[in-house]
Design a protein around this motif. Structure first.
Motif, PDB file in Angstrom:
ATOM      1  N   VAL A 163      10.015   1.401 -12.440  1.00 33.10           N
ATOM      2  CA  VAL A 163       9.316   2.671 -12.681  1.00 33.10           C
ATOM      3  C   VAL A 163       7.867   2.408 -13.104  1.00 33.10           C
ATOM      4  O   VAL A 163       6.944   3.085 -12.636  1.00 33.10           O
ATOM      5  CB  VAL A 163      10.080   3.524 -13.712  1.00 33.10           C
ATOM      6  CG1 VAL A 163       9.260   4.716 -14.166  1.00 33.10           C
ATOM      7  CG2 VAL A 163      11.407   3.995 -13.122  1.00 33.10           C
ATOM      8  N   LYS A 164       7.659   1.414 -13.956  1.00 35.40           N
ATOM      9  CA  LYS A 164       6.285   1.063 -14.374  1.00 35.40           C
ATOM     10  C   LYS A 164       5.444   0.635 -13.163  1.00 35.40           C
ATOM     11  O   LYS A 164       4.268   0.978 -13.072  1.00 35.40           O
ATOM     12  CB  LYS A 164       6.308  -0.036 -15.428  1.00 35.40           C
ATOM     13  CG  LYS A 164       6.712   0.454 -16.795  1.00 35.40           C
ATOM     14  CD  LYS A 164       6.662  -0.668 -17.825  1.00 35.40           C
ATOM     15  CE  LYS A 164       7.022  -0.143 -19.204  1.00 35.40           C
ATOM     16  NZ  LYS A 164       7.020  -1.212 -20.220  1.00 35.40           N
ATOM     17  N   PHE A 165       6.041  -0.113 -12.262  1.00 38.46           N
ATOM     18  CA  PHE A 165       5.353  -0.528 -11.040  1.00 38.46           C
ATOM     19  C   PHE A 165       4.909   0.700 -10.247  1.00 38.46           C
ATOM     20  O   PHE A 165       3.767   0.779  -9.773  1.00 38.46           O
ATOM     21  CB  PHE A 165       6.271  -1.417 -10.196  1.00 38.46           C
ATOM     22  CG  PHE A 165       5.649  -1.915  -8.923  1.00 38.46           C
ATOM     23  CD1 PHE A 165       5.081  -3.175  -8.872  1.00 38.46           C
ATOM     24  CD2 PHE A 165       5.639  -1.136  -7.774  1.00 38.46           C
ATOM     25  CE1 PHE A 165       4.497  -3.650  -7.695  1.00 38.46           C
ATOM     26  CE2 PHE A 165       5.063  -1.589  -6.595  1.00 38.46           C
ATOM     27  CZ  PHE A 165       4.491  -2.855  -6.566  1.00 38.46           C
ATOM     28  N   ALA A 166       5.807   1.668 -10.096  1.00 41.22           N
ATOM     29  CA  ALA A 166       5.483   2.888  -9.334  1.00 41.22           C
ATOM     30  C   ALA A 166       4.376   3.690 -10.011  1.00 41.22           C
ATOM     31  O   ALA A 166       3.486   4.213  -9.335  1.00 41.22           O
ATOM     32  CB  ALA A 166       6.742   3.743  -9.165  1.00 41.22           C
ATOM     33  N   ILE A 167       4.429   3.801 -11.330  1.00 44.40           N
ATOM     34  CA  ILE A 167       3.391   4.525 -12.069  1.00 44.40           C
ATOM     35  C   ILE A 167       2.043   3.843 -11.881  1.00 44.40           C
ATOM     36  O   ILE A 167       1.017   4.502 -11.644  1.00 44.40           O
ATOM     37  CB  ILE A 167       3.762   4.639 -13.558  1.00 44.40           C
ATOM     38  CG1 ILE A 167       4.964   5.571 -13.743  1.00 44.40           C
ATOM     39  CG2 ILE A 167       2.569   5.118 -14.395  1.00 44.40           C
ATOM     40  CD1 ILE A 167       5.576   5.532 -15.127  1.00 44.40           C
TER      41      ILE A 167
ATOM     42  N   ARG B 186       5.737  13.050 -10.202  1.00 40.77           N
ATOM     43  CA  ARG B 186       6.641  13.242  -9.074  1.00 40.77           C
ATOM     44  C   ARG B 186       7.150  11.915  -8.528  1.00 40.77           C
ATOM     45  O   ARG B 186       8.340  11.763  -8.235  1.00 40.77           O
ATOM     46  CB  ARG B 186       5.947  14.056  -7.987  1.00 40.77           C
ATOM     47  CG  ARG B 186       5.753  15.503  -8.385  1.00 40.77           C
ATOM     48  CD  ARG B 186       4.886  16.317  -7.415  1.00 40.77           C
ATOM     49  NE  ARG B 186       5.108  16.012  -6.028  1.00 40.77           N
ATOM     50  CZ  ARG B 186       4.128  15.951  -5.119  1.00 40.77           C
ATOM     51  NH1 ARG B 186       2.872  16.187  -5.461  1.00 40.77           N
ATOM     52  NH2 ARG B 186       4.405  15.683  -3.855  1.00 40.77           N
ATOM     53  N   ILE B 187       6.247  10.934  -8.389  1.00 43.70           N
ATOM     54  CA  ILE B 187       6.683   9.641  -7.857  1.00 43.70           C
ATOM     55  C   ILE B 187       7.568   8.933  -8.874  1.00 43.70           C
ATOM     56  O   ILE B 187       8.545   8.271  -8.524  1.00 43.70           O
ATOM     57  CB  ILE B 187       5.505   8.764  -7.378  1.00 43.70           C
ATOM     58  CG1 ILE B 187       5.986   7.655  -6.439  1.00 43.70           C
ATOM     59  CG2 ILE B 187       4.731   8.155  -8.519  1.00 43.70           C
ATOM     60  CD1 ILE B 187       6.478   8.100  -5.113  1.00 43.70           C
ATOM     61  N   ARG B 188       7.256   9.100 -10.147  1.00 45.86           N
ATOM     62  CA  ARG B 188       8.088   8.505 -11.202  1.00 45.86           C
ATOM     63  C   ARG B 188       9.505   9.077 -11.155  1.00 45.86           C
ATOM     64  O   ARG B 188      10.487   8.340 -11.221  1.00 45.86           O
ATOM     65  CB  ARG B 188       7.467   8.759 -12.567  1.00 45.86           C
ATOM     66  CG  ARG B 188       8.315   8.214 -13.675  1.00 45.86           C
ATOM     67  CD  ARG B 188       7.746   8.520 -15.030  1.00 45.86           C
ATOM     68  NE  ARG B 188       8.618   7.915 -16.009  1.00 45.86           N
ATOM     69  CZ  ARG B 188       8.683   8.271 -17.257  1.00 45.86           C
ATOM     70  NH1 ARG B 188       7.909   9.229 -17.700  1.00 45.86           N
ATOM     71  NH2 ARG B 188       9.491   7.677 -18.087  1.00 45.86           N
ATOM     72  N   LEU B 189       9.608  10.386 -11.063  1.00 48.87           N
ATOM     73  CA  LEU B 189      10.909  11.048 -10.985  1.00 48.87           C
ATOM     74  C   LEU B 189      11.708  10.529  -9.797  1.00 48.87           C
ATOM     75  O   LEU B 189      12.883  10.165  -9.920  1.00 48.87           O
ATOM     76  CB  LEU B 189      10.713  12.559 -10.871  1.00 48.87           C
ATOM     77  CG  LEU B 189      11.955  13.393 -10.530  1.00 48.87           C
ATOM     78  CD1 LEU B 189      12.907  13.410 -11.715  1.00 48.87           C
ATOM     79  CD2 LEU B 189      11.548  14.804 -10.146  1.00 48.87           C
TER      80      LEU B 189
ATOM     81  N   GLY C 222      -2.514   8.322   1.550  1.00 47.32           N
ATOM     82  CA  GLY C 222      -1.876   8.440   0.251  1.00 47.32           C
ATOM     83  C   GLY C 222      -1.170   7.176  -0.170  1.00 47.32           C
ATOM     84  O   GLY C 222      -1.584   6.071   0.165  1.00 47.32           O
ATOM     85  N   LEU C 223      -0.067   7.351  -0.882  1.00 49.55           N
ATOM     86  CA  LEU C 223       0.694   6.245  -1.453  1.00 49.55           C
ATOM     87  C   LEU C 223       2.063   6.168  -0.793  1.00 49.55           C
ATOM     88  O   LEU C 223       2.750   7.184  -0.651  1.00 49.55           O
ATOM     89  CB  LEU C 223       0.878   6.464  -2.965  1.00 49.55           C
ATOM     90  CG  LEU C 223       1.821   5.519  -3.701  1.00 49.55           C
ATOM     91  CD1 LEU C 223       1.287   4.089  -3.688  1.00 49.55           C
ATOM     92  CD2 LEU C 223       2.034   6.004  -5.130  1.00 49.55           C
ATOM     93  N   LYS C 224       2.453   4.954  -0.420  1.00 50.28           N
ATOM     94  CA  LYS C 224       3.794   4.698   0.090  1.00 50.28           C
ATOM     95  C   LYS C 224       4.461   3.719  -0.863  1.00 50.28           C
ATOM     96  O   LYS C 224       3.886   2.702  -1.222  1.00 50.28           O
ATOM     97  CB  LYS C 224       3.756   4.103   1.493  1.00 50.28           C
ATOM     98  CG  LYS C 224       3.263   5.050   2.556  1.00 50.28           C
ATOM     99  CD  LYS C 224       3.306   4.400   3.929  1.00 50.28           C
ATOM    100  CE  LYS C 224       2.802   5.337   4.993  1.00 50.28           C
ATOM    101  NZ  LYS C 224       1.359   5.264   5.188  1.00 50.28           N
ATOM    102  N   ILE C 225       5.665   4.074  -1.276  1.00 52.15           N
ATOM    103  CA  ILE C 225       6.491   3.193  -2.103  1.00 52.15           C
ATOM    104  C   ILE C 225       7.701   2.799  -1.268  1.00 52.15           C
ATOM    105  O   ILE C 225       8.376   3.651  -0.687  1.00 52.15           O
ATOM    106  CB  ILE C 225       6.964   3.908  -3.389  1.00 52.15           C
ATOM    107  CG1 ILE C 225       5.791   4.299  -4.270  1.00 52.15           C
ATOM    108  CG2 ILE C 225       7.990   3.058  -4.138  1.00 52.15           C
ATOM    109  CD1 ILE C 225       5.183   3.172  -5.081  1.00 52.15           C
ATOM    110  N   TYR C 226       7.960   1.500  -1.203  1.00 52.20           N
ATOM    111  CA  TYR C 226       9.093   0.972  -0.454  1.00 52.20           C
ATOM    112  C   TYR C 226      10.118   0.425  -1.444  1.00 52.20           C
ATOM    113  O   TYR C 226       9.762  -0.365  -2.323  1.00 52.20           O
ATOM    114  CB  TYR C 226       8.654  -0.160   0.476  1.00 52.20           C
ATOM    115  CG  TYR C 226       7.583   0.236   1.456  1.00 52.20           C
ATOM    116  CD1 TYR C 226       7.919   0.731   2.710  1.00 52.20           C
ATOM    117  CD2 TYR C 226       6.234   0.116   1.129  1.00 52.20           C
ATOM    118  CE1 TYR C 226       6.933   1.097   3.624  1.00 52.20           C
ATOM    119  CE2 TYR C 226       5.239   0.488   2.032  1.00 52.20           C
ATOM    120  CZ  TYR C 226       5.593   0.975   3.272  1.00 52.20           C
ATOM    121  OH  TYR C 226       4.612   1.339   4.162  1.00 52.20           O
ATOM    122  N   LEU C 227      11.358   0.854  -1.317  1.00 54.71           N
ATOM    123  CA  LEU C 227      12.459   0.333  -2.119  1.00 54.71           C
ATOM    124  C   LEU C 227      13.421  -0.366  -1.169  1.00 54.71           C
ATOM    125  O   LEU C 227      13.952   0.259  -0.244  1.00 54.71           O
ATOM    126  CB  LEU C 227      13.195   1.467  -2.847  1.00 54.71           C
ATOM    127  CG  LEU C 227      12.369   2.318  -3.809  1.00 54.71           C
ATOM    128  CD1 LEU C 227      13.195   3.488  -4.318  1.00 54.71           C
ATOM    129  CD2 LEU C 227      11.848   1.475  -4.958  1.00 54.71           C
TER     130      LEU C 227
END
Length: 143
Positions: A18-22, A37-40, A73-78
């Motif tokens: 979560v810290k990484f995403a923030i 929103r991204i944190r949630l 924008g921002l893309k987060i990959y899990l």
């Protein structure tokens, strides 16, 4: 430039992920609302991956979170190696039903997918990959 973090798929991994995403949201210049929103979304999705994809399934493995910032924008990959599950297949909760009649589960995924602008899921023999996208707001009325 893409940044990444690899952690063991345990409950202790939730906080650093979560810290990484923030941090990625801050680096992308997203406002507080978009960062929330991204944190949630990341918190809910990663918790489900750990709980259902690893722990309840008796599996172990790593989780990789990475981020990419571009003009859109921002893309987060899990990425994970747990049981496959496309969150989009989770039935939406019946928010009209009285609270005591609602089944447990599903609300978090519903909120996570609602919070982001785009969601993509892929599964292959190498594992699962979820892509979360938050678009930058249009800077002018010409967009």
């Amino acid at each position: 430039m893409m940044k990444a973090l690899r952690v063991e798929g345990t409950l202790q991994a939730i906080e650093p992920i979560v810290k990484f995403a923030i941090q990625a949201a801050k680096e992308a210049g997203l406002d507080d609302q978009a960062t929330f929103r991204i944190r949630l979304a990341v918190d809910e999705l990663i918790t489900n991956i750990i709980m259902h994809g690893y722990l309840e399934a008796g599996r172990s493995g790593d989780i990789i979170i990475s981020s990419e910032i571009d003009e859109e924008g921002l893309k987060i990959y899990l990425e994970d190696y747990g049981v496959s599950h496309d969150p989009r297949n989770t039935p939406p909760p019946n928010l009209d039903a009285p609270l005591e009649e609602r089944p447990l589960g599903g609300l978090g995924i519903y909120l996570a997918l609602w919070a982001i602008d785009q969601f993509h899921y892929e599964h292959d023999r190498n594992g699962n990959r979820s892509v979360l996208v938050l678009e930058r707001p249009c800077p002018s009325k010409t967009c």
